[in-house]
Design a protein around this motif. Structure first.
Motif, short mmCIF file in Angstrom:
data_model
loop_
_atom_site.label_atom_id
_atom_site.label_comp_id
_atom_site.label_asym_id
_atom_site.label_seq_id
_atom_site.Cartn_x
_atom_site.Cartn_y
_atom_site.Cartn_z
N HIS A 1 0.85 -1.19 0.00
CA HIS A 1 0.00 0.00 0.00
C HIS A 1 0.89 1.24 0.00
CE1 HIS A 1 -3.13 2.87 1.01
NE2 HIS A 1 -4.03 1.92 0.84
N GLY B 1 -4.16 -7.68 8.40
CA GLY B 1 -3.84 -7.09 7.10
C GLY B 1 -4.83 -7.42 6.01
N VAL C 1 -6.31 -4.12 4.54
CA VAL C 1 -5.26 -3.42 3.80
C VAL C 1 -5.02 -4.09 2.45
CG1 VAL C 1 -2.80 -2.82 3.76
CG2 VAL C 1 -4.13 -2.49 5.84
N LYS D 1 -7.76 -2.94 0.09
CA LYS D 1 -7.53 -1.55 -0.33
C LYS D 1 -6.34 -1.45 -1.28
CE LYS D 1 -9.56 1.07 3.49
NZ LYS D 1 -9.33 2.12 4.49
N THR D 2 -5.32 -2.27 -1.04
CA THR D 2 -4.14 -2.24 -1.91
C THR D 2 -4.52 -2.61 -3.34
OG1 THR D 2 -2.66 -2.79 -0.08
CG2 THR D 2 -1.85 -3.21 -2.30
N TYR E 1 1.46 -10.13 8.82
CA TYR E 1 0.97 -9.36 7.67
C TYR E 1 1.38 -9.99 6.35
CZ TYR E 1 0.48 -5.99 11.44
OH TYR E 1 0.16 -5.39 12.63
#
Length: 779
Positions: free
Chosen positions: A309, A340, A343, A346-347, A479
Motif C-alpha cells: 500500500h 492485514g 489493507v 484496499k491495496t 501481515y
C-alpha cells in the motif's frame, strides 16, 4: 470509477502526494482533475508518456519549469483587444522561454539516438516558434515597467520628465536649505502629498510661503505647501506624465496585439508544457515509491508481485504477491483481526485506480492488470467487537446497490462479508452473495471470519482461498498473505502459549469434530508448502533477473563485435579495391600499348585483350580481410627469425615458439599463430636513415590518448603529436580516441585524411582496441 470507492480507497491522498511534485499551477490543475479512466487507449497513451517522463527525470540536467503559468485568460483578453500589463506580458514571455529551453533539451538529448523519446521529440518538433514574441517583450520591458527606450517617443517624454523633476527638486532644495527658512520649517526636507512635492511649514509662518496647501498634520501645527514657484512646473509635470501614460498604453496595446496574433500557439505550448510537467510529477512520485509501470493485460487478470500500500512506510511495509491464478474469479481471505486483510483489499483497489490513472504502482517487476470499468467497495473502517443492527443494515444497503450495478467488467471488494448478524445466517448469506457474483462473472475479493467459507472454494469453480499469517510464538500477525491457503484457527496454540491448563486444552480437542481436526491439519500442511513455494519463487525471480542481465550484456557485446567485424571487412575491401584499381589502370596502359602493336603487326585478337582485362575485374575483393594462405608443411622456425605471416600478408619477427605454434610481432601487434602460417624470409637490410639532430627533442610514445579531451583541444594535440612523431622517425603510431558517440573518431580521421605527413590510416583490429583506436602509417 465511482467517487465512493475512490474515497474509501484513499485515492485523493495519492493525488495530493503527486501534486507535491508539480512545478507550476498548470500541471497542478491537471493533477487535481486526475481520475481513473476505463478507456484502454487513453491509459496506454498516458503510460507511454509517463515512461518517457521517467527518462527525463533520471537525467541530472532537467531544465525545470517553475516559471510556467496559466495564460489562457490573458491571451483571450488580448484577442478581444484588451491591454495586457507588463507583469502579464512577462508571464507569456516566461512560458515561451520555458518551452524553448525544454525543446532544445529534448532535441539535443535525442539527436544521436542514445536516448529514445519518440513521443516528446515528435511533439516538440511540431511546436510553433514563438521566440519573436518573447524577444520583443524582453526588449521593451523588465519585470515591472517598460524601458525608457521601448520607443523613441517614450524616451523623449521621460527625459523631459526627469528635467522638470530636477528643476522642481532644485527649487525646493534651495528653499529648505535657506538659513532664513530654517526656523519656519518643521523639517528641512522635501516630501510628497497628493503626488505633489511639498515642504513642511510651521503654521505661524504659513503666509511666508504662498502656494497650494495639500495637507496638514494631525496637530494642525504643520502645513504641507506646494510653493507658487513650482506650481507651474508641477502642472507641466502632470502634462508630461499624461503623455507618458498614453505612450506606455500605446506600446502595451501594440505588444498585446502581437500576442493576440498567436493566441492559439501560446495556449498550445502552455498546454504541452503543463502536460509534460504533469507526467514528470507522476514519474517523480513513482520513483519515490519505487514503483513500476504495469503491463496492460488483454485477458481479465490481477498479477501484483510484491505489492504494498503506497500510504504505508515503504521501508517497513510487508510486501505481498496478490495474484489471481488462471480461471480464478474470486479470492476469499481469512485470518485474525489486524492481520492485514482490509489493507490487502484496499491495496488491490487502489493500485488498479492508480494504473488506470496512468500512474506507476508500488509493486514488483512483472505486474499485469486488466482494465476494469468499475471498482465497487464495501469496506468499513469500524473494527469494534459490537456490531449493531444499523451497521449491518448500512453494509447490506451498500451491497444491494453493488449487486445491481456490477457487471463482468467490474471488480468487487467485500470486507467482512456477512458480518454483524447471526454467524450461521451471516455465513449462508455471504456464500449466497458470492454465488451471485460468480454467476454474473464478476471478479471478487472478500474477507471473512466465518469458518464455513474456508471450504467454499473447494465446492466452487473459479474460487481460491487466501489467508493472512499469524505467528503463534509472538502472538502477533506477520501481515504475510498466503495465496491458495485458507486461514486456520490458532485458539489452542495461543491458549497454550498464554498458560492455559493442558488438561483443559486436551478436553477441548476431544470435543472438536474429527473433520475440523483434519481440516486444520490440512491447512497447516498447505501453509508450510505455500511458504516453501513462495521462497522458491523469489529465488527463481532472482535467478531469472540475473540471467536476463547477463543475456543483455552478451547481446550488446555481440552487437559491438558484429559492428567491428563489418567495419574491418569494409575497410579491407576498400584497401584491396584501391590496389586492384591501380593494377587495372596499369593494365589499361599495357593494353593500349598492345593495341598499338596490333595495329602494326595485326597478330593480337580483340577478344583476347578483353579476356585479359576481365581478369583484373575478378580481382576486386568480396571476401574477408584475412587470407587463407597456408603452407602444407611447416618450416623450421626459431625465435628471432624474420617471417611473412601468410594469413595476413604482413612481415613480422618470431618472439617465441611453443610446439606447433609461435608468437609473432607484427608492428605493434602480437599474435599466436600455427607454424604453417609462417614463411621464413631473409632479414631486411637496415636502411641508412639520415638523422637530423634537433635540440631539446622530446621522447614521445608510440601512441596518443585523446579520450576525455574537448574536440578542438584533441585536434590541436593530434597535430603537435604527429609533428613530433615525424621528427622522431616513427613509421607507425596509434591514436586512441575511444568509442563514445563517434564524433572524436570522425574528427581524427578527417584530420588524418588531409595531413601531409600521413601515408595512410586504418581502424584498429580487435587486439589493438577495435573502434576505439586508429593506426596511422607515417611517410
Amino acid at each position: 470509477m465511482n467517487n465512493k470507492a475512490l474515497n474509501i480507497l484513499e485515492y485523493t491522498q495519492i493525488r495530493d502526494q503527486v501534486s507535491e511534485y508539480s512545478q507550476n499551477p498548470v500541471s497542478a490543475a491537471l493533477i487535481r482533475a486526475l481520475e481513473p479512466k476505463s478507456d484502454i487507449e487513453w491509459i496506454q497513451a498516458e503510460l507511454a508518456k509517463l515512461d518517457e517522463a521517467r527518462v527525463i527525470h533520471m537525467q541530472a540536467s532537467e531544465p525545470g519549469m517553475s516559471t510556467l503559468s496559466e495564460v489562457k485568460p490573458l491571451t483571450k483578453r488580448a484577442s478581444i483587444g484588451s491591454m495586457l500589463s507588463v507583469p502579464e506580458l512577462n508571464r507569456i514571455k516566461n512560458n515561451i522561454r520555458v518551452t524553448n529551453r525544454y525543446k532544445t533539451y529534448v532535441l539535443n538529448m535525442t539527436e544521436d539516438g542514445d536516448v529514445s523519446l519518440p513521443l516528446l521529440r515528435s511533439r516538440f518538433l511540431s511546436l510553433p516558434v514563438l521566440s519573436h514574441i518573447s524577444d520583443e517583450i524582453d526588449e521593451k520591458c523588465d519585470e515591472t515597467t517598460l524601458y525608457d527606450n521601448a520607443s523613441s517617443a517614450l524616451y523623449d517624454i521621460r527625459q523631459q520628465k526627469k528635467t522638470i523633476n530636477r528643476r522642481i527638486k532644485d527649487k525646493l532644495d534651495s528653499i529648505v536649505r535657506s538659513s532664513a527658512n530654517q526656523k519656519k520649517l518643521s523639517d528641512a526636507i522635501v516630501t510628497i502629498r497628493n503626488d505633489r512635492q511639498v515642504i513642511p511649514v510651521r503654521s505661524e509662518y504659513k503666509q511666508d510661503f504662498p502656494g497650494i496647501v495639500h495637507d496638514t498634520s494631525a496637530s494642525g501645527q504643520t502645513f504641507y505647501i506646494e510653493p507658487n514657484s513650482i506650481v507651474e512646473l508641477s502642472g507641466q509635470l502632470n502634462t508630461i506624465s499624461a503623455r507618458e501614460n498614453e505612450e506606455v498604453s500605446r506600446i502595451l496595446y501594440e505588444l498585446s496585439a502581437h500576442v493576440a496574433e498567436v493566441q492559439h500557439d501560446i495556449d498550445w505550448v502552455t498546454t504541452v508544457m503543463g502536460e509534460l510537467d504533469f507526467q514528470l510529477a507522476k514519474a517523480k512520485y513513482g520513483h519515490s515509491i519505487n514503483g513500476v509501470i504495469a503491463e496492460i493485460a488483454d485477458e481479465r487478470t490481477i498479477e501484483l508481485p510484491l505489492a504494498w500500500h503506497p500510504l504505508l512506510d515503504k521501508e517497513t511495509v510487508v510486501k505481498n504477491s496478490i495474484i489471481f491464478g488462471d480461471d480464478i474469479d474470486a479470492v476469499i481471505i481469512t485470518g485474525p483481526n489486524t492481520g492485514g486483510k482490509t489493507v490487502t483489499l484496499k491495496t488491490v483497489g487502489l493500485l488498479i485506480a492508480m494504473n488506470q490513472s496512468g500512474m506507476m504502482i508500488p509493486a514488483g517487476v512483472g505486474s499485469r492488470l486488466s482494465i476494469f470499468k468499475e471498482v465497487f467497495c464495501d469496506i468499513g473502517d469500524e473494527q469494534s467487537i459490537e456490531q449493531s443492527l444499523s451497521t449491518f443494515s448500512s453494509h447490506m444497503t451498500n451491497i444491494v446497490s453493488i449487486l445491481k450495478s456490477m457487471d463482468e467488467q467490474s471488480l468487487v471488494l467485500f470486507d467482512e462479508l456477512g458480518a454483524g448478524t447471526d454467524p450461521s445466517e451471516g455465513a449462508a448469506l455471504a456464500m449466497s452473495i458470492l454465488d451471485r457474483c460468480l454467476e454474473a462473472n464478476v471478479m471478487t475479493m472478500a474477507t471473512t471470519h466465518y469458518p464455513e467459507l474456508k471450504a467454499y472454494s473447494y465446492n466452487r469453480e473459479g474460487v481460491m482461498n487466501a489467508s493472512v499469517e499469524f505467528d503463534v510464538q509472538t502472538l502477533s500477525p506477520t501481515y504475510k498473505l498466503l495465496m491458495g491457503v485458507p486461514g486456520k484457527s490458532n485458539a489452542f496454540e495461543i491458549s497454550k502459549k498464554l498458560g492455559l491448563d493442558l488438561s483443559i486444552i486436551k478436553n477441548a480437542r476431544q470435543l472438536i469434530h474429527m473433520d475440523n481436526i483434519e481440516i486444520n491439519d490440512m491447512i497447516s500442511a498447505l501453509e508450510k508448502n505455500t511458504r516453501q513455494a513462495e521462497n522458491d519463487r523469489v529465488e527463481m525471480a532472482r535467478l531469472k533477473k540475473e540471467a536476463a542481465e547477463l543475456h543483455q550484456e552478451l547481446a550488446e557485446q555481440f552487437e559491438s563485435y558484429q559492428q567491428m567485424k563489418s567495419t574491418l571487412i569494409e575497410n579491407a575491401k576498400a584497401n584491396a579495391n584501391d590496389i586492384v584499381a591501380k593494377a587495372e589502370k596499369d593494365a589499361d596502359a599495357i593494353i593500349k600499348d598492345l593495341k598499338n602493336l596490333r595495329s602494326e603487326h595485326q597478330t593480337i585478337k580483340e577478344n583476347e585483350l578483353i579476356d585479359q582485362k576481365g581478369k583484373f575485374k575478378d580481382l576486386y575483393n568480396e571476401g574477408t580481410l584475412k587470407k587463407q594462405a597456408k603452407q602444407q608443411e611447416a618450416e623450421k622456425i626459431e625465435a628471432g627469425d624474420n617471417v611473412k605471416v601468410l594469413s595476413y600478408g604482413q612481415k613480422g619477427v618470431i618472439l617465441s615458439v611453443d610446439k606447433d605454434e609461435a608468437v609473432v610481432q607484427m608492428g605493434i601487434i602480437k599474435m599466436k599463430l600455427p607454424l604453417t602460417d609462417f614463411k621464413k624470409e631473409k632479414p631486411e637490410k637496415e636502411k641508412q636513415i639520415r638523422v637530423v639532430p634537433r635540440a631539446n627533442r622530446q621522447t614521445i610514445k608510440m601512441e596518443l590518448d585523446l579520450r576525455g579531451e574537448r574536440y578542438e583541444d584533441a585536434l590541436q594535440r593530434l597535430e603537435n603529436y604527429l609533428d613530433q612523431a615525424i621528427l622522431s622517425n616513427y613509421n607507425q603510431v596509434t591514436i586512441i580516441h575511444g568509442k563514445g558517440t563517434g564524433a572524436l573518431q570522425k574528427g581524427v580521421q578527417s584530420y588524418l585524411k588531409r595531413a601531409k605527413g600521413v601515408a595512410s590510416y586504418r581502424g584498429g583490429m580487435p587486439s589493438e582496441g577495435g573502434f576505439g583506436v586508429t593506426v596511422v602509417e607515417l611517410k
